[in-house]
Design a protein around this motif. Structure first.
Motif, PDB file in Angstrom:
ATOM      1  N   ASN A  64     -39.999   9.336 -21.070  1.00  0.00           N
ATOM      2  CA  ASN A  64     -40.790   9.058 -21.011  1.00  0.00           C
ATOM      3  C   ASN A  64     -41.461  10.104 -20.485  1.00  0.00           C
ATOM      4  O   ASN A  64     -41.542  10.387 -19.812  1.00  0.00           O
ATOM      5  N   ALA A  77     -46.478   3.328  -8.437  1.00  0.00           N
ATOM      6  CA  ALA A  77     -46.472   1.908  -8.774  1.00  0.00           C
ATOM      7  C   ALA A  77     -45.184   0.842  -9.479  1.00  0.00           C
ATOM      8  O   ALA A  77     -45.942  -0.296  -9.592  1.00  0.00           O
TER       9      ALA A  77
ATOM     10  N   LEU B  70     -53.002   1.227 -13.729  1.00  0.00           N
ATOM     11  CA  LEU B  70     -52.438   1.805 -12.881  1.00  0.00           C
ATOM     12  C   LEU B  70     -52.271   0.911 -11.240  1.00  0.00           C
ATOM     13  O   LEU B  70     -50.928   0.215 -10.890  1.00  0.00           O
ATOM     14  N   SER B  74     -49.385  -2.221 -10.453  1.00  0.00           N
ATOM     15  CA  SER B  74     -48.482  -1.534  -8.844  1.00  0.00           C
ATOM     16  C   SER B  74     -48.379  -2.467  -8.421  1.00  0.00           C
ATOM     17  O   SER B  74     -49.132  -3.994  -8.090  1.00  0.00           O
ATOM     18  N   HIS B  75     -47.435  -2.506  -8.362  1.00  0.00           N
ATOM     19  CA  HIS B  75     -46.677  -3.892  -7.517  1.00  0.00           C
ATOM     20  C   HIS B  75     -47.251  -4.540  -5.807  1.00  0.00           C
ATOM     21  O   HIS B  75     -46.687  -5.295  -5.055  1.00  0.00           O
ATOM     22  N   GLU B  76     -47.349  -2.987  -5.692  1.00  0.00           N
ATOM     23  CA  GLU B  76     -48.272  -3.185  -4.204  1.00  0.00           C
ATOM     24  C   GLU B  76     -49.516  -3.635  -4.277  1.00  0.00           C
ATOM     25  O   GLU B  76     -50.278  -4.321  -3.188  1.00  0.00           O
ATOM     26  N   LEU B  92     -45.491  -1.670 -16.546  1.00  0.00           N
ATOM     27  CA  LEU B  92     -45.699  -0.848 -16.105  1.00  0.00           C
ATOM     28  C   LEU B  92     -44.565   0.011 -17.249  1.00  0.00           C
ATOM     29  O   LEU B  92     -43.807  -0.815 -17.318  1.00  0.00           O
ATOM     30  N   LEU B  93     -45.178   0.988 -18.185  1.00  0.00           N
ATOM     31  CA  LEU B  93     -44.233   1.694 -19.546  1.00  0.00           C
ATOM     32  C   LEU B  93     -43.940   0.234 -20.071  1.00  0.00           C
ATOM     33  O   LEU B  93     -42.846   0.566 -20.997  1.00  0.00           O
ATOM     34  N   ILE B 171     -51.860   6.732 -21.847  1.00  0.00           N
ATOM     35  CA  ILE B 171     -50.958   7.334 -21.198  1.00  0.00           C
ATOM     36  C   ILE B 171     -50.212   7.198 -19.709  1.00  0.00           C
ATOM     37  O   ILE B 171     -49.272   7.270 -19.156  1.00  0.00           O
ATOM     38  N   LEU B 172     -51.469   7.054 -19.171  1.00  0.00           N
ATOM     39  CA  LEU B 172     -50.590   6.555 -17.109  1.00  0.00           C
ATOM     40  C   LEU B 172     -49.764   4.931 -17.547  1.00  0.00           C
ATOM     41  O   LEU B 172     -49.317   4.899 -16.562  1.00  0.00           O
ATOM     42  N   VAL B 173     -51.146   3.938 -18.299  1.00  0.00           N
ATOM     43  CA  VAL B 173     -49.906   2.386 -17.593  1.00  0.00           C
ATOM     44  C   VAL B 173     -48.976   2.209 -18.651  1.00  0.00           C
ATOM     45  O   VAL B 173     -47.939   1.688 -18.467  1.00  0.00           O
ATOM     46  N   GLY B 175     -47.324   4.849 -20.546  1.00  0.00           N
ATOM     47  CA  GLY B 175     -46.466   5.952 -21.188  1.00  0.00           C
ATOM     48  C   GLY B 175     -46.456   6.455 -22.605  1.00  0.00           C
ATOM     49  O   GLY B 175     -47.071   5.891 -23.081  1.00  0.00           O
TER      50      GLY B 175
END
Lengths: 264, 234
Positions: A64, A77, B70, B74-76, B92-93, B171-173, B175
């Motif tokens: 990645n 995240a 994102l 996220s797991h938060e 994610l990814l 690209i953020l979530v 990749g």
């Protein structure tokens, strides 16, 4: 029900799209153990080469590639990454607690050096940045943005030259170091500051003007970290050891990086 | 260094991009129809705010959309934790995250087209249907769908095209993982940044050709009935 020709063609196109979708979702699941590696964009070529080394043939790499800040945001995240390869070791060591909690081990990866590049041979002679800026009041300077390592090092270099203050309208900002190289290659900027490894990998249409001494930027050290996502801790540990092995360091050197053993 | 990648890489890239954009468009279909129906046929407090929210992804910076997704995944965040609980791993990814990003940014295009198509149906038809005792589902099946299917198909095509071009949020979530989440847009950016301009141009060509084909299909087969034929403007 009788369908018109147009409707028939539309159905054929829809059918072909569905076939495309079906074929592309058939995944070639690798039977080898997978290592998910988030790597700084500037490491792409060298890491793809490292992955082809005989020692790594029994491993499937899921790369990645992104900027180091983006990788760390993804990790924060909860994105699953077994290994993170950052363009600045300090980004890993000084990561905020909510990101740092994922790191199990942090090691230096390789070293690099900043270099000033240009597309104009006349600017390459007797290089001195303050003099050059005085002589060319409209000189465009390409820099990576301040939150990526290459941008930070370039600004440190300019701070080290106490008299250099480039006006805002002469700075061309890129979101990463490869963007800086591209801006100079495409003559959108006159000079730029990139890593030696970037210049060695893509030397097209640019000249090396000045290799910035390390005392003006500080040591440029890349870092690698294993994370808590690593399913098999031994595999991650082995991979980190492999990265610092003499054979791998030679590959890094081939791409313009400098060996780790030079670092104090 | 070899510049032009193997054709299988390009084929894989096209198929993956088409799949992600296609699934994203289909995922949007039901919510798009429901939201269009709701905003057209129902009156409720905060309707304008609701409509603005539906259209927001169209004008939001894609990176801001990416950051929003994102954070949500996220797991938060409770949404991310719920997803992890349902799927058994973080989204994610993964290609699913790419679908989600494409669906989010392309939703307004589908919604707008469906709403526009449904708005042009004569309300008297619904009134007559009510007289004959047709249920809402029967009204949808016998009136809305046959008269609005072109708008629906247009919305799907436009959402697909938008999904195909999605970059910032993806690209953020999701990749940029070659062979997994790397799409045409990500590959073009990546190739430009790594100095492989020939490959980038090939991919740009494919992208432009695809969008051109989509627009031709839209103009040839899916011209809404309420619009006069273009020659009548001459």
């Amino acid at each position: 029900m009788k369908l018109s020709t147009k409707t028939k063609i539309l159905f054929i196109i829809a059918g072909l799209l569905a076939l495309f979708a079906y074929v592309s979702t058939r995944k070639n699941t690798p039977s080898l153990p997978t290592l998910r590696v988030g790597a700084a964009a500037s490491l792409r070529e060298v890491m793809e080469k490292v992955a082809t080394q005989p020692e790594q043939q029994k491993m499937y790499f899921e790369w990645n590639f992104a900027g180091t800040p983006a990788l760390l945001s993804q990790l924060k995240a909860g994105a699953p990454m077994d290994i993170v390869l950052a363009a600045d070791l300090q980004d890993l060591k000084n990561a905020p607690p909510e990101t740092a909690k994922y790191f199990t081990k942090i090691v230096p990866l390789t070293r690099n050096q900043l270099v000033v590049i240009t597309h104009d041979p006349s600017l390459a002679q007797n290089f001195d940045l303050p003099t050059l800026l005085k002589a060319h009041p409209k000189l465009k300077v390409a820099l990576a943005q301040a939150d990526v390592p290459a941008g930070r090092y370039a600004r440190r270099y300019m701070q080290a030259l106490a008299h250099v203050n480039i006006p805002e309208d002469q700075i061309v900002i890129s979101d990463n170091v490869r963007g800086v190289l591209l801006h100079v290659q495409k003559k959108l900027a006159d000079i730029g500051m990139v890593y030696v490894s970037d210049l060695m990998t893509h030397p097209e249409n640019v000249l090396e003007v000045y290799r910035v001494p390390l005392d003006q930027t500080g040591e440029i050290l890349y870092g690698a970290a294993s994370t808590t996502h690593c399913g098999n801790a031994a595999t991650c540990e082995q991979f980190l050891q492999f990265l610092s092995s003499p054979g791998t360091q030679q590959v890094f050197q081939h791409f313009g990086f400098q060996p780790l053993e030079l670092s104090p | 260094m070899s510049e032009i990648p193997h054709w299988t890489y390009i084929a894989g890239l096209i198929l993956r991009s088409f799949t992600i954009a296609g699934i994203a468009a289909i995922v949007n279909l039901l919510p798009g129809i429901l939201c269009a129906y709701l905003t057209l046929h129902c009156e409720f407090r905060g309707k304008r705010l609701f409509e603005s929210l539906l259209m927001a992804p169209l004008i939001m910076p894609p990176v801001a959309t990416g950051l929003l997704l994102l954070t949500l995944l996220s797991h938060e965040h409770s949404v991310g934790r719920m997803m992890e609980h349902l799927v058994g791993r973080s989204l994610l990814l993964t290609p699913a995250a790419a679908v989600l990003a494409a669906a989010f940014v392309s939703f307004p295009l589908l919604y707008q087209q469906v709403k526009l198509a449904m708005a042009h149906i004569d309300p008297q038809l619904y009134a007559i249907a009510k007289v004959y005792g047709l249920t809402r589902w029967q009204q949808w099946r016998c009136i809305s769908l046959p008269l609005a299917w072109r708008g629906l198909a247009q919305g799907l095509l436009l959402a697909f095209a938008r999904g195909l071009g999605e970059f910032g949020a993806t690209i953020l979530v999701a990749g940029n993982i070659p062979g997994k989440t790397e799409t045409l847009s990500l590959a073009i950016y990546d190739r430009v940044m790594s100095g492989h301009s020939s490959t980038a141009w090939i991919l740009v060509g494919i992208n432009v050709l695809t969008i051109f084909v989509i627009l031709i299909i839209k103009a040839t087969f899916l011209q809404p009935r309420w619009l006069p034929a273009e020659k009548s403007y001459a």
